[in-house]
Design an enzyme around this catalytic site. Sequence first.
Site, PDB file in Angstrom:
ATOM      1  N   GLN A 262      -8.907  -7.422  12.964  1.00 40.91           N
ATOM      2  CA  GLN A 262      -8.266  -7.988  14.147  1.00 40.91           C
ATOM      3  C   GLN A 262      -8.159  -9.512  14.078  1.00 40.91           C
ATOM      4  OE1 GLN A 262      -6.728  -6.201  16.201  1.00 40.91           O
ATOM      5  NE2 GLN A 262      -7.667  -4.176  16.200  1.00 40.91           N
TER       6      GLN A 262
ATOM      7  N   SER B 170      -6.377  -4.688   7.319  1.00 39.66           N
ATOM      8  CA  SER B 170      -5.534  -3.514   7.522  1.00 39.66           C
ATOM      9  C   SER B 170      -4.071  -3.931   7.572  1.00 39.66           C
ATOM     10  CB  SER B 170      -5.917  -2.818   8.823  1.00 39.66           C
ATOM     11  OG  SER B 170      -5.049  -1.725   9.084  1.00 39.66           O
TER      12      SER B 170
ATOM     13  N   HIS C 196      -1.358  -2.273   8.664  1.00 35.59           N
ATOM     14  CA  HIS C 196      -0.521  -1.907   9.812  1.00 35.59           C
ATOM     15  C   HIS C 196      -0.817  -2.719  11.071  1.00 35.59           C
ATOM     16  CE1 HIS C 196      -3.186   0.686  12.395  1.00 35.59           C
ATOM     17  NE2 HIS C 196      -3.876   0.766  11.274  1.00 35.59           N
TER      18      HIS C 196
ATOM     19  N   THR D 278      -4.638   7.777  -7.381  1.00 35.52           N
ATOM     20  CA  THR D 278      -3.489   6.959  -7.740  1.00 35.52           C
ATOM     21  C   THR D 278      -3.127   6.030  -6.581  1.00 35.52           C
ATOM     22  OG1 THR D 278      -2.652   8.766  -9.100  1.00 35.52           O
ATOM     23  CG2 THR D 278      -1.080   7.040  -8.501  1.00 35.52           C
TER      24      THR D 278
ATOM     25  N   CYS E 171      -8.984   4.430  17.195  1.00 38.18           N
ATOM     26  CA  CYS E 171      -9.800   5.243  16.297  1.00 38.18           C
ATOM     27  C   CYS E 171     -10.895   6.004  17.032  1.00 38.18           C
ATOM     28  CB  CYS E 171     -10.425   4.360  15.223  1.00 38.18           C
ATOM     29  SG  CYS E 171      -9.223   3.610  14.112  1.00 38.18           S
TER      30      CYS E 171
END
Length: 378
Positions: free
Chosen positions: A177, A197, A199, A235, A320
């Site tokens: 954040q 993060s 996104h 991968t 979350c």
Amino acid sequence: MIYLDSAATSPMRKEALDAYIEAATSAFGNTQSLHDAGSTAADYVASCRQMWARFLNGREEGIYFTANASEGNQLTIRSLLRGRPPEFKDIVTTKLEHASVLTTMHELEKEGYRIHYIPVNIFGVIDIQAFEQTVSHETALVVMQLVNSEMGAIQPVKACANYAKQYDVPIHCDIVQGFGKIPLNVTELGVTSVVCSAHKIGGPKGVGIVYINPSIHWESVYEGTTHQHGFRAGTVDVPAIVAATIAAKYALADQPEAFQQALLLQKFVLENLPLNVQLVGRQSMKSPFILGLIMPHVEGQWMMLECNRHQIAISTGTACKIGFGEAMSAMSAIGYESDEARKFVRISFNQHTTVEEVEAFLKVVKQSLYENKIKATL
């Protein structure tokens, strides 16, 4: 829809979308393959590592990519612990951490670790004296979030890292954040590792970015893993990593202007909040991008649904934790009773949020207060 839930996720930047398409077209190979298609993909990822090293003021060999920041937190914590002497069983953290960290703490406690939760004050900031009294030569790891997801409280991570260094204790910091939002220099923070993060800054979902100082010893969680020097199996998603990197580039370029806009929005909200609507935290000790509010008359879930009816997206806490009392643990940690905590809502901004959008939210709150007052007199 008016979107005031950017702490949960943010819309993808056009530049990131364009980068994803270009990389998916040009670098579709497996980075582990030895042919030219694999080498091209590996070159893309290597370039992204170099860029993230610059973004974080670190070394490129310390950059790793995960499926998300939650996985990044869990892998980093366990990798650092596996690199510590086995007799060190004390972990120092707070109850304001992200769900991915708190879940890992519960697991580690069952495995024999002693978890020490440092108390925080009513503003959500840790008691630094209690921290210093808890950290010692026997501490295995310190885990501390920079910016809290519910109220935006900023922890004194730099001071904690400097103190932990006296005992050679590594410190892991979730900066999800904070990165791309508030003025931030990872080198100056003095931490061992960080997690970001994609996104949250206009990149794609499904990409976490981890930095671990290469001079610190860690060991792989999964035996036999060869990808990313053993840090994470599987991968790597080259197009998503490229898109995440481009999003970070633009987020950092926009950060000074976006921060000033967030300060303006926070000031507008606080100057126009209806009476009895309470800000959680202290303005001078938090990120302006996140505002936690306690409603005086209705539960947060009701207010969220009422805003949604008016096409305004807000939240009742960290996405979350939905379904698991999302804000309850954080509110409890800073001293709120459960009845008050249930009246919690969160609004959060991105670089495109406007005063008019925030004003629309305040209008809904004021209208609901008025209607509630009318009902109370009937």
